[in-house]
Motif scaffolding. Structure first.
Motif, PDB file in Angstrom:
ATOM      1  N   TRP A  43       0.824  -1.211   0.000  1.00 40.91           N
ATOM      2  CA  TRP A  43       0.000   0.000   0.000  1.00 40.91           C
ATOM      3  C   TRP A  43       0.857   1.259   0.000  1.00 40.91           C
ATOM      4  O   TRP A  43       0.541   2.239  -0.675  1.00 40.91           O
ATOM      5  CB  TRP A  43      -0.938  -0.014   1.199  1.00 40.91           C
ATOM      6  N   ILE A  48      -0.126   5.230  -0.384  1.00 44.84           N
ATOM      7  CA  ILE A  48      -0.949   5.388   0.815  1.00 44.84           C
ATOM      8  C   ILE A  48      -0.033   5.695   1.997  1.00 44.84           C
ATOM      9  O   ILE A  48       0.900   4.939   2.277  1.00 44.84           O
ATOM     10  CB  ILE A  48      -1.760   4.109   1.091  1.00 44.84           C
ATOM     11  N   ARG A  85      -8.551  -1.131   2.404  1.00 45.06           N
ATOM     12  CA  ARG A  85      -7.543  -0.200   1.892  1.00 45.06           C
ATOM     13  C   ARG A  85      -8.003   1.260   1.995  1.00 45.06           C
ATOM     14  O   ARG A  85      -9.076   1.617   1.507  1.00 45.06           O
ATOM     15  CB  ARG A  85      -7.255  -0.554   0.434  1.00 45.06           C
ATOM     16  N   GLU A  87      -8.410   5.167   1.156  1.00 49.19           N
ATOM     17  CA  GLU A  87      -8.517   5.867  -0.115  1.00 49.19           C
ATOM     18  C   GLU A  87      -8.635   7.365   0.124  1.00 49.19           C
ATOM     19  O   GLU A  87      -9.205   7.797   1.128  1.00 49.19           O
ATOM     20  CB  GLU A  87      -9.723   5.353  -0.902  1.00 49.19           C
ATOM     21  N   GLU A  88      -8.086   8.127  -0.795  1.00 48.04           N
ATOM     22  CA  GLU A  88      -8.089   9.582  -0.647  1.00 48.04           C
ATOM     23  C   GLU A  88      -9.288  10.180  -1.369  1.00 48.04           C
ATOM     24  O   GLU A  88      -9.560   9.854  -2.520  1.00 48.04           O
ATOM     25  CB  GLU A  88      -6.802  10.185  -1.205  1.00 48.04           C
ATOM     26  N   TRP A  94      -8.126  11.392   3.740  1.00 53.72           N
ATOM     27  CA  TRP A  94      -8.114   9.942   3.630  1.00 53.72           C
ATOM     28  C   TRP A  94      -9.214   9.310   4.474  1.00 53.72           C
ATOM     29  O   TRP A  94      -9.437   9.690   5.622  1.00 53.72           O
ATOM     30  CB  TRP A  94      -6.760   9.393   4.072  1.00 53.72           C
TER      31      TRP A  94
END
Length: 220
Positions: A43, A48, A85, A87-88, A94
């Protein structure tokens, strides 16, 4: 480690009301899940931030693998609380998923940049200031349904006509868009999240639990 075998009987995280603790430990189950830290290096290579991975991992340490009875709104809520996961979201920061939906829905449950628990639909809509608030709301709904002598559903514009002047907000649910209100013999849950997140005022709904005694109003 989060991916080690765990007891199916959950232990409630610290900091919750006694009512929520009882709800988790009598109504919930804990299932095995894989530690998301195993994805950390991959990631990070995809951009990330490490801090966001650790934030999701901390959520998993507290809530991961917890399956609770369906919520009275939001099509039952998440099937199992567990992150995925990060995510932005442009201009917001985020976020990461809070758990899979029980059914196919037009939104997903997310943990926002500031730790709020909400839904991501046409727009990000926080429901509670934290996941603790979401769980407190579930516990309070289950408790109220058990002890109320009447349960009334109010929809659409009628929700905005409810007179809450004699009611006090229930603090432990940490309401943001959704809120709970306590009166002398009733509790009111106001669900505004879908109406705001989907830009659909027809989704506005409130549940009024009437005929409650002292235990029904508080219950821990």
């Amino acid at each position: 480690m989060a991916d080690q075998p765990v007891s199916s009987v959950p232990v409630a995280p610290a900091g919750l009301s006694r009512r929520a603790q009882r709800f988790i430990e009598t109504e919930g189950i804990r299932v095995r899940r894989q530690d998301i830290r195993r994805h950390r290096d991959a990631w990070i290579k995809h951009g990330i931030p490490a801090a966001e991975i650790e934030r999701a991992a901390a959520f998993q340490d507290r809530w991961g693998g917890l399956a609770l009875p369906p919520a009275p709104f939001y099509e039952g809520g998440p099937r199992i609380l567990d992150p995925d996961r990060p995510e932005e979201v442009p201009a917001e920061g985020w976020s990461f998923p809070a758990g899979d939906c029980r059914v196919s829905m037009a939104y997903s449950f997310m943990i926002g940049p500031d730790g709020t628990f909400g839904i991501d639909a046409y727009q990000w809509t926080p429901l509670h200031a934290s996941t603790d608030g979401w769980v407190e709301s579930l516990a309070l709904a289950a408790h109220a349904r058990r002890w109320a002598t009447t349960v009334t559903r109010v929809k659409r514009k009628a929700v905005d006509t409810l007179d809450l002047g004699a009611f006090a907000p229930v603090p432990e649910v940490q309401g943001v868009t959704d809120s709970w209100w306590r009166g002398k013999d009733s509790l009111i849950a106001v669900y505004r999240g879908e109406a705001a997140g989907l830009d659909a005022p027809q989704c506005l709904e409130a549940h009024i639990y009437g005929g409650l005694d002292e235990w029904g109003l508080y219950g821990g």
